[in-house]
Design a protein around this motif. Structure first.
Motif, PDB file in Angstrom:
ATOM      1  N   TYR A 160       3.190   7.535 -21.104  1.00 22.95           N
ATOM      2  CA  TYR A 160       3.718   7.311 -19.754  1.00 22.95           C
ATOM      3  C   TYR A 160       2.619   7.440 -18.709  1.00 22.95           C
ATOM      4  CZ  TYR A 160       8.287   7.794 -21.903  1.00 22.95           C
ATOM      5  OH  TYR A 160       9.379   7.629 -22.697  1.00 22.95           O
ATOM      6  N   LEU A 161       1.705   8.373 -18.914  1.00 19.23           N
ATOM      7  CA  LEU A 161       0.591   8.525 -17.984  1.00 19.23           C
ATOM      8  C   LEU A 161      -0.301   7.286 -17.977  1.00 19.23           C
ATOM      9  CD1 LEU A 161      -0.410  12.206 -18.793  1.00 19.23           C
ATOM     10  CD2 LEU A 161       0.760  11.399 -16.760  1.00 19.23           C
ATOM     11  N   LEU A 162      -0.500   6.708 -19.164  1.00 23.57           N
ATOM     12  CA  LEU A 162      -1.365   5.534 -19.267  1.00 23.57           C
ATOM     13  C   LEU A 162      -0.706   4.269 -18.727  1.00 23.57           C
ATOM     14  CD1 LEU A 162      -2.830   6.094 -22.839  1.00 23.57           C
ATOM     15  CD2 LEU A 162      -4.001   6.380 -20.651  1.00 23.57           C
ATOM     16  N   LEU A 163       0.572   4.109 -18.980  1.00 25.74           N
ATOM     17  CA  LEU A 163       1.237   2.844 -18.675  1.00 25.74           C
ATOM     18  C   LEU A 163       2.030   2.840 -17.373  1.00 25.74           C
ATOM     19  CD1 LEU A 163       2.520   1.866 -22.228  1.00 25.74           C
ATOM     20  CD2 LEU A 163       0.445   1.124 -21.053  1.00 25.74           C
ATOM     21  N   PHE A 164       2.072   3.934 -16.645  1.00 26.40           N
ATOM     22  CA  PHE A 164       2.902   4.010 -15.448  1.00 26.40           C
ATOM     23  C   PHE A 164       2.540   2.922 -14.445  1.00 26.40           C
ATOM     24  CE2 PHE A 164       3.809   5.742 -11.189  1.00 26.40           C
ATOM     25  CZ  PHE A 164       5.180   5.861 -11.298  1.00 26.40           C
ATOM     26  N   VAL A 190       0.832  -1.186   0.000  1.00 27.12           N
ATOM     27  CA  VAL A 190       0.000   0.000   0.000  1.00 27.12           C
ATOM     28  C   VAL A 190       0.878   1.252   0.000  1.00 27.12           C
ATOM     29  CG1 VAL A 190      -1.675   1.298   1.358  1.00 27.12           C
ATOM     30  CG2 VAL A 190      -1.908  -1.153   1.134  1.00 27.12           C
ATOM     31  N   LEU A 191       1.882   1.263   0.871  1.00 28.97           N
ATOM     32  CA  LEU A 191       2.748   2.434   0.929  1.00 28.97           C
ATOM     33  C   LEU A 191       3.587   2.575  -0.338  1.00 28.97           C
ATOM     34  CD1 LEU A 191       3.889   2.362   4.658  1.00 28.97           C
ATOM     35  CD2 LEU A 191       2.226   3.872   3.584  1.00 28.97           C
ATOM     36  N   GLY A 192       3.925   1.454  -0.959  1.00 28.25           N
ATOM     37  CA  GLY A 192       4.666   1.504  -2.218  1.00 28.25           C
ATOM     38  C   GLY A 192       3.845   2.131  -3.329  1.00 28.25           C
ATOM     39  N   SER A 193       2.569   1.793  -3.400  1.00 28.60           N
ATOM     40  CA  SER A 193       1.695   2.396  -4.402  1.00 28.60           C
ATOM     41  C   SER A 193       1.498   3.881  -4.137  1.00 28.60           C
ATOM     42  CB  SER A 193       0.336   1.692  -4.412  1.00 28.60           C
ATOM     43  OG  SER A 193       0.485   0.375  -4.866  1.00 28.60           O
ATOM     44  N   LEU A 194       1.354   4.239  -2.864  1.00 30.90           N
ATOM     45  CA  LEU A 194       1.246   5.650  -2.515  1.00 30.90           C
ATOM     46  C   LEU A 194       2.510   6.399  -2.926  1.00 30.90           C
ATOM     47  CD1 LEU A 194      -0.124   8.020  -0.877  1.00 30.90           C
ATOM     48  CD2 LEU A 194       1.357   7.276   0.982  1.00 30.90           C
ATOM     49  N   TYR A 195       3.661   5.825  -2.617  1.00 32.99           N
ATOM     50  CA  TYR A 195       4.938   6.473  -2.922  1.00 32.99           C
ATOM     51  C   TYR A 195       5.108   6.713  -4.422  1.00 32.99           C
ATOM     52  CZ  TYR A 195       9.810   6.735  -4.174  1.00 32.99           C
ATOM     53  OH  TYR A 195      10.988   7.103  -4.772  1.00 32.99           O
ATOM     54  N   THR A 205       5.744   0.221 -13.580  1.00 31.74           N
ATOM     55  CA  THR A 205       6.138   0.079 -12.176  1.00 31.74           C
ATOM     56  C   THR A 205       5.461  -1.105 -11.491  1.00 31.74           C
ATOM     57  OG1 THR A 205       4.424   1.631 -11.506  1.00 31.74           O
ATOM     58  CG2 THR A 205       6.625   2.536 -11.889  1.00 31.74           C
ATOM     59  N   VAL A 206       5.143  -2.105 -12.227  1.00 27.68           N
ATOM     60  CA  VAL A 206       4.430  -3.245 -11.659  1.00 27.68           C
ATOM     61  C   VAL A 206       5.377  -4.376 -11.214  1.00 27.68           C
ATOM     62  CG1 VAL A 206       3.990  -4.534 -13.788  1.00 27.68           C
ATOM     63  CG2 VAL A 206       2.303  -4.550 -11.958  1.00 27.68           C
ATOM     64  N   ALA A 207       6.632  -4.336 -11.611  1.00 32.29           N
ATOM     65  CA  ALA A 207       7.562  -5.437 -11.303  1.00 32.29           C
ATOM     66  C   ALA A 207       7.728  -5.687  -9.799  1.00 32.29           C
ATOM     67  CB  ALA A 207       8.909  -5.184 -11.970  1.00 32.29           C
ATOM     68  N   PRO A 208       7.946  -4.674  -8.949  1.00 35.33           N
ATOM     69  CA  PRO A 208       8.066  -4.961  -7.510  1.00 35.33           C
ATOM     70  C   PRO A 208       6.790  -5.530  -6.903  1.00 35.33           C
ATOM     71  CG  PRO A 208       8.972  -2.803  -7.990  1.00 35.33           C
ATOM     72  CD  PRO A 208       8.285  -3.275  -9.233  1.00 35.33           C
ATOM     73  N   VAL A 209       5.639  -5.097  -7.390  1.00 38.69           N
ATOM     74  CA  VAL A 209       4.372  -5.606  -6.871  1.00 38.69           C
ATOM     75  C   VAL A 209       4.194  -7.072  -7.258  1.00 38.69           C
ATOM     76  CG1 VAL A 209       1.871  -5.296  -6.929  1.00 38.69           C
ATOM     77  CG2 VAL A 209       3.381  -3.303  -6.954  1.00 38.69           C
ATOM     78  N   ILE A 210       4.529  -7.416  -8.488  1.00 37.74           N
ATOM     79  CA  ILE A 210       4.441  -8.819  -8.933  1.00 37.74           C
ATOM     80  C   ILE A 210       5.429  -9.681  -8.162  1.00 37.74           C
ATOM     81  CG2 ILE A 210       4.886 -10.353 -10.890  1.00 37.74           C
ATOM     82  CD1 ILE A 210       3.604  -8.263 -12.675  1.00 37.74           C
ATOM     83  N   ALA A 211       6.623  -9.176  -7.929  1.00 38.86           N
ATOM     84  CA  ALA A 211       7.622  -9.938  -7.166  1.00 38.86           C
ATOM     85  C   ALA A 211       7.141 -10.202  -5.748  1.00 38.86           C
ATOM     86  CB  ALA A 211       8.947  -9.186  -7.150  1.00 38.86           C
ATOM     87  N   ALA A 212       6.549  -9.198  -5.111  1.00 34.66           N
ATOM     88  CA  ALA A 212       6.026  -9.390  -3.755  1.00 34.66           C
ATOM     89  C   ALA A 212       4.903 -10.423  -3.761  1.00 34.66           C
ATOM     90  CB  ALA A 212       5.533  -8.066  -3.189  1.00 34.66           C
ATOM     91  N   GLY A 213       4.050 -10.387  -4.760  1.00 32.15           N
ATOM     92  CA  GLY A 213       2.964 -11.352  -4.850  1.00 32.15           C
ATOM     93  C   GLY A 213       3.448 -12.764  -5.137  1.00 32.15           C
ATOM     94  N   CYS A 214       4.487 -12.896  -5.946  1.00 27.42           N
ATOM     95  CA  CYS A 214       5.007 -14.222  -6.284  1.00 27.42           C
ATOM     96  C   CYS A 214       5.729 -14.884  -5.115  1.00 27.42           C
ATOM     97  CB  CYS A 214       5.950 -14.129  -7.476  1.00 27.42           C
ATOM     98  SG  CYS A 214       5.124 -13.803  -9.026  1.00 27.42           S
ATOM     99  N   VAL A 245      10.689   0.953  -4.392  1.00 21.80           N
ATOM    100  CA  VAL A 245       9.688  -0.027  -3.989  1.00 21.80           C
ATOM    101  C   VAL A 245      10.282  -1.433  -3.944  1.00 21.80           C
ATOM    102  CG1 VAL A 245       7.433  -1.030  -4.548  1.00 21.80           C
ATOM    103  CG2 VAL A 245       7.784   1.422  -4.768  1.00 21.80           C
ATOM    104  N   ALA A 246      11.184  -1.751  -4.857  1.00 19.61           N
ATOM    105  CA  ALA A 246      11.853  -3.051  -4.808  1.00 19.61           C
ATOM    106  C   ALA A 246      12.715  -3.176  -3.558  1.00 19.61           C
ATOM    107  CB  ALA A 246      12.710  -3.244  -6.064  1.00 19.61           C
ATOM    108  N   GLY A 247      13.312  -2.082  -3.127  1.00 17.78           N
ATOM    109  CA  GLY A 247      14.094  -2.093  -1.897  1.00 17.78           C
ATOM    110  C   GLY A 247      13.228  -2.318  -0.667  1.00 17.78           C
ATOM    111  N   TRP A 248      11.993  -1.856  -0.697  1.00 21.01           N
ATOM    112  CA  TRP A 248      11.087  -2.082   0.416  1.00 21.01           C
ATOM    113  C   TRP A 248      10.509  -3.478   0.426  1.00 21.01           C
ATOM    114  CZ3 TRP A 248       7.899   2.950  -0.544  1.00 21.01           C
ATOM    115  CH2 TRP A 248       8.604   4.051  -0.073  1.00 21.01           C
TER     116      TRP A 248
END
Length: 141
Positions: A34-38, A1-6, A43-52, A136-139
Motif C-alpha cells: 500500500y505504501l508503494l502503490l498509493f 495540487v491541493l488534492g495531492s496534498l490532501y 489514488t490516481v483515478a481522479p488525477v487522470i480524469a481531470a487530465g482527460c 478528490v473526485a468531488g473536487w
C-alpha cells in the motif's frame, strides 16, 4: 495540487495516529504494498480524469469570459490550504478510529494490540483510499 496534498497528508497522518497506538515502535499499520502503490495506482483515478477532461480554450473565448480567470483566484488561498489540511486531519482520524473501534472485540496480543494487525491495516488502507478518491473526485470539476 491541493488534492495531492490532501491525499498524502491523510495517508501519512493515519500512520501517525497508529504510532501513538503502538508506542512509537516504527511499525507500519499498512502492508508495504500500500505504501508503494498509493500514489502510483490506488489514488490516481481522479488525477487522470481531470487530465482527460481538461481542455484549452481559444483566446477569443477567454477574452469574452474573463470570469474564467476570476474563478481560479480563490483556489490557492491560505484559507483553502488550511481547510484542506483540516479535512485531511479529520478524515485520517475517522479512517483510523472507526476500524480500530470496530476491531476492539478482537483477540489482543501480549502488548494490548490487535492480534491480526494485517487485517486491521488492510481495512484502514481501504477506508483511507476510498475516502481520498471520493474526496478528490468531488473536487474535480
Amino acid at each position: 495540487v491541493l488534492g495531492s496534498l490532501y491525499k498524502n497528508m491523510a495517508f501519512v497522518l493515519l500512520l501517525f495516529w497508529y504510532q501513538f497506538y503502538c508506542g512509537f515502535t516504527a511499525q507500519f499499520i499498512y502492508d508495504y504494498v500500500y505504501l508503494l502503490l498509493f500514489n502510483l495506482l490506488l489514488t490516481v483515478a481522479p488525477v487522470i480524469a481531470a487530465g482527460c477532461f481538461d481542455r484549452d480554450l481559444e483566446a477569443g473565448t477567454l477574452r469574452l469570459l474573463p470570469a474564467l480567470y476570476q474563478a481560479q483566484r480563490g483556489c490557492y488561498s491560505m484559507r483553502r490550504f488550511l481547510f484542506v489540511c483540516l479535512e485531511a486531519f479529520w478524515h485520517s482520524l475517522a479512517c483510523f478510529f472507526i476500524p480500530l473501534l470496530a476491531y476492539r472485540c478482537q483477540p489482543l496480543d501480549g502488548w494490548g494490540g490487535v492480534e491480526d494487525r494485517t487485517a486491521l491495516g488492510t481495512i484502514m488502507a481501504l477506508t483511507i483510499i476510498c475516502c481520498c478518491n471520493l474526496q478528490v473526485a468531488g473536487w474535480t470539476r
